[in-house]
Motif scaffolding. Structure first.
Motif, PDB file in Angstrom:
ATOM      1  N   MET A   1       0.976  38.089 -20.764  1.00  0.00           N
ATOM      2  CA  MET A   1      -0.190  38.681 -20.165  1.00  0.00           C
ATOM      3  C   MET A   1      -0.154  38.650 -18.651  1.00  0.00           C
ATOM      4  N   LEU A   2       0.671  37.823 -18.056  1.00  0.00           N
ATOM      5  CA  LEU A   2       0.657  37.685 -16.610  1.00  0.00           C
ATOM      6  C   LEU A   2       1.303  38.897 -15.947  1.00  0.00           C
ATOM      7  N   THR A   3       0.707  40.021 -16.171  1.00  0.00           N
ATOM      8  CA  THR A   3       1.300  41.256 -15.700  1.00  0.00           C
ATOM      9  C   THR A   3       1.245  41.411 -14.191  1.00  0.00           C
ATOM     10  N   LEU A   4       0.262  40.827 -13.527  1.00  0.00           N
ATOM     11  CA  LEU A   4       0.213  40.924 -12.074  1.00  0.00           C
ATOM     12  C   LEU A   4       1.428  40.236 -11.471  1.00  0.00           C
ATOM     13  N   ALA A   5       1.734  39.034 -11.937  1.00  0.00           N
ATOM     14  CA  ALA A   5       2.905  38.319 -11.435  1.00  0.00           C
ATOM     15  C   ALA A   5       4.184  39.065 -11.801  1.00  0.00           C
ATOM     16  N   SER A   6       4.251  39.547 -13.026  1.00  0.00           N
ATOM     17  CA  SER A   6       5.424  40.303 -13.456  1.00  0.00           C
ATOM     18  C   SER A   6       5.582  41.559 -12.624  1.00  0.00           C
ATOM     19  N   LYS A   7       4.468  42.221 -12.351  1.00  0.00           N
ATOM     20  CA  LYS A   7       4.497  43.439 -11.554  1.00  0.00           C
ATOM     21  C   LYS A   7       4.990  43.144 -10.145  1.00  0.00           C
ATOM     22  N   LEU A   8       4.537  42.045  -9.557  1.00  0.00           N
ATOM     23  CA  LEU A   8       4.977  41.697  -8.210  1.00  0.00           C
ATOM     24  C   LEU A   8       6.475  41.435  -8.177  1.00  0.00           C
ATOM     25  N   LYS A   9       6.994  40.728  -9.175  1.00  0.00           N
ATOM     26  CA  LYS A   9       8.433  40.475  -9.241  1.00  0.00           C
ATOM     27  C   LYS A   9       9.198  41.775  -9.456  1.00  0.00           C
ATOM     28  N   ARG A  10       8.691  42.629 -10.335  1.00  0.00           N
ATOM     29  CA  ARG A  10       9.338  43.903 -10.630  1.00  0.00           C
ATOM     30  C   ARG A  10       9.338  44.790  -9.392  1.00  0.00           C
ATOM     31  N   ASP A  11       8.240  44.813  -8.666  1.00  0.00           N
ATOM     32  CA  ASP A  11       8.159  45.619  -7.449  1.00  0.00           C
ATOM     33  C   ASP A  11       9.174  45.161  -6.416  1.00  0.00           C
ATOM     34  N   ASP A  12       9.424  43.856  -6.333  1.00  0.00           N
ATOM     35  CA  ASP A  12      10.439  43.363  -5.397  1.00  0.00           C
ATOM     36  C   ASP A  12      11.801  43.951  -5.724  1.00  0.00           C
ATOM     37  N   GLY A  13      12.117  43.999  -7.011  1.00  0.00           N
ATOM     38  CA  GLY A  13      13.406  44.552  -7.422  1.00  0.00           C
ATOM     39  C   GLY A  13      13.511  46.044  -7.161  1.00  0.00           C
ATOM     40  N   VAL A  14      12.418  46.776  -7.362  1.00  0.00           N
ATOM     41  CA  VAL A  14      12.420  48.225  -7.164  1.00  0.00           C
ATOM     42  C   VAL A  14      12.509  48.572  -5.694  1.00  0.00           C
ATOM     43  N   ARG A  15      11.776  47.864  -4.858  1.00  0.00           N
ATOM     44  CA  ARG A  15      11.714  48.180  -3.431  1.00  0.00           C
ATOM     45  C   ARG A  15      12.871  47.599  -2.647  1.00  0.00           C
ATOM     46  N   GLY A  16      13.558  46.640  -3.234  1.00  0.00           N
ATOM     47  CA  GLY A  16      14.629  46.002  -2.494  1.00  0.00           C
ATOM     48  C   GLY A  16      14.085  44.925  -1.579  1.00  0.00           C
ATOM     49  N   PRO A  17      14.881  44.514  -0.599  1.00  0.00           N
ATOM     50  CA  PRO A  17      14.412  43.456   0.298  1.00  0.00           C
ATOM     51  C   PRO A  17      13.217  43.897   1.119  1.00  0.00           C
ATOM     52  N   ARG A  18      12.399  42.943   1.470  1.00  0.00           N
ATOM     53  CA  ARG A  18      11.201  43.239   2.256  1.00  0.00           C
ATOM     54  C   ARG A  18      11.592  43.727   3.640  1.00  0.00           C
ATOM     55  N   THR A  19      10.856  44.670   4.102  1.00  0.00           N
ATOM     56  CA  THR A  19      11.044  45.134   5.474  1.00  0.00           C
ATOM     57  C   THR A  19       9.873  44.653   6.291  1.00  0.00           C
ATOM     58  N   SER A  20      10.011  44.699   7.581  1.00  0.00           N
ATOM     59  CA  SER A  20       8.934  44.206   8.426  1.00  0.00           C
ATOM     60  C   SER A  20       7.978  45.304   8.857  1.00  0.00           C
ATOM     61  N   THR A  21       8.046  46.468   8.225  1.00  0.00           N
ATOM     62  CA  THR A  21       7.122  47.530   8.593  1.00  0.00           C
ATOM     63  C   THR A  21       5.744  47.203   8.073  1.00  0.00           C
TER      64      THR A  21
ATOM     65  N   VAL B   1      -3.597  34.254 -11.453  1.00  0.00           N
ATOM     66  CA  VAL B   1      -2.366  34.296 -12.243  1.00  0.00           C
ATOM     67  C   VAL B   1      -2.196  32.975 -12.986  1.00  0.00           C
ATOM     68  N   LYS B   2      -2.361  31.863 -12.251  1.00  0.00           N
ATOM     69  CA  LYS B   2      -2.232  30.531 -12.864  1.00  0.00           C
ATOM     70  C   LYS B   2      -3.374  30.258 -13.841  1.00  0.00           C
ATOM     71  N   GLU B   3      -4.584  30.605 -13.437  1.00  0.00           N
ATOM     72  CA  GLU B   3      -5.743  30.272 -14.255  1.00  0.00           C
ATOM     73  C   GLU B   3      -5.836  31.111 -15.525  1.00  0.00           C
ATOM     74  N   VAL B   4      -5.354  32.338 -15.486  1.00  0.00           N
ATOM     75  CA  VAL B   4      -5.335  33.157 -16.694  1.00  0.00           C
ATOM     76  C   VAL B   4      -4.344  32.582 -17.697  1.00  0.00           C
ATOM     77  N   ALA B   5      -3.197  32.130 -17.222  1.00  0.00           N
ATOM     78  CA  ALA B   5      -2.218  31.499 -18.111  1.00  0.00           C
ATOM     79  C   ALA B   5      -2.819  30.258 -18.770  1.00  0.00           C
ATOM     80  N   GLU B   6      -3.527  29.456 -17.987  1.00  0.00           N
ATOM     81  CA  GLU B   6      -4.173  28.252 -18.520  1.00  0.00           C
ATOM     82  C   GLU B   6      -5.275  28.621 -19.512  1.00  0.00           C
ATOM     83  N   LEU B   7      -6.046  29.636 -19.188  1.00  0.00           N
ATOM     84  CA  LEU B   7      -7.118  30.101 -20.074  1.00  0.00           C
ATOM     85  C   LEU B   7      -6.548  30.541 -21.413  1.00  0.00           C
ATOM     86  N   GLU B   8      -5.507  31.359 -21.379  1.00  0.00           N
ATOM     87  CA  GLU B   8      -4.923  31.860 -22.622  1.00  0.00           C
ATOM     88  C   GLU B   8      -4.300  30.747 -23.456  1.00  0.00           C
ATOM     89  N   ALA B   9      -3.736  29.735 -22.793  1.00  0.00           N
ATOM     90  CA  ALA B   9      -3.113  28.618 -23.509  1.00  0.00           C
ATOM     91  C   ALA B   9      -4.147  27.713 -24.180  1.00  0.00           C
TER      92      ALA B   9
END
Length: 121
Positions: free
Chosen positions: A1-21, A38-46
């Motif tokens: 369910m932690l799709t926000l965290a997964s999305k952030l990690k996935r976006d890093d891979g799609v965009r490549g390294p961070r730029t300073s723009t 993100v942390k509290e939803v995982a705890e809630l679901e568990a």
């Protein structure tokens, strides 16, 4: 369910390294509320009892969810209770500290004693 965290990690891979723009930094910024959720939803679901269900209509918005409670015993057995919960942007930032009834007495005493000097540091 932690799709926000997964999305952030996935976006890093799609965009490549961070730029300073400024544009890429502003699109990647995550609020304090969302980082905590993100942390509290995982705890809630568990720890959610089997008589409760959580639904996230938009899995990328952890700050809005629906809770359904269906008691299996007691006076409300067989009932179905639905709640919509929206966590405000200021979650864990304002009005959540209670220095009149603190869990950490030493920290509360320190805050109350040095309240004025904290704003001028």
């Amino acid at each position: 369910m932690l799709t926000l965290a997964s999305k952030l990690k996935r976006d890093d891979g799609v965009r490549g390294p961070r730029t300073s723009t400024p544009a890429s930094d502003s699109t990647r910024r995550v609020s304090v509320r969302d980082k905590l959720l993100v942390k509290e939803v995982a705890e809630l679901e568990a720890n959610l009892p089997c008589t409760c269900k959580v639904n996230f209509p938009d899995p990328n918005k952890l700050h809005y969810f629906q809770l359904t409670v269906i008691p299996d015993e007691g006076y409300y057995q067989g009932g179905k209770f639905q709640f919509e919960i929206e966590v405000p942007d200021a979650y864990n930032m304002v009005d959540l500290l209670n220095f009149d009834d603190p869990l950490n007495i030493e920290a509360a005493e320190h805050h109350l004693r040095d309240k004025v000097s904290q704003w001028f540091i």
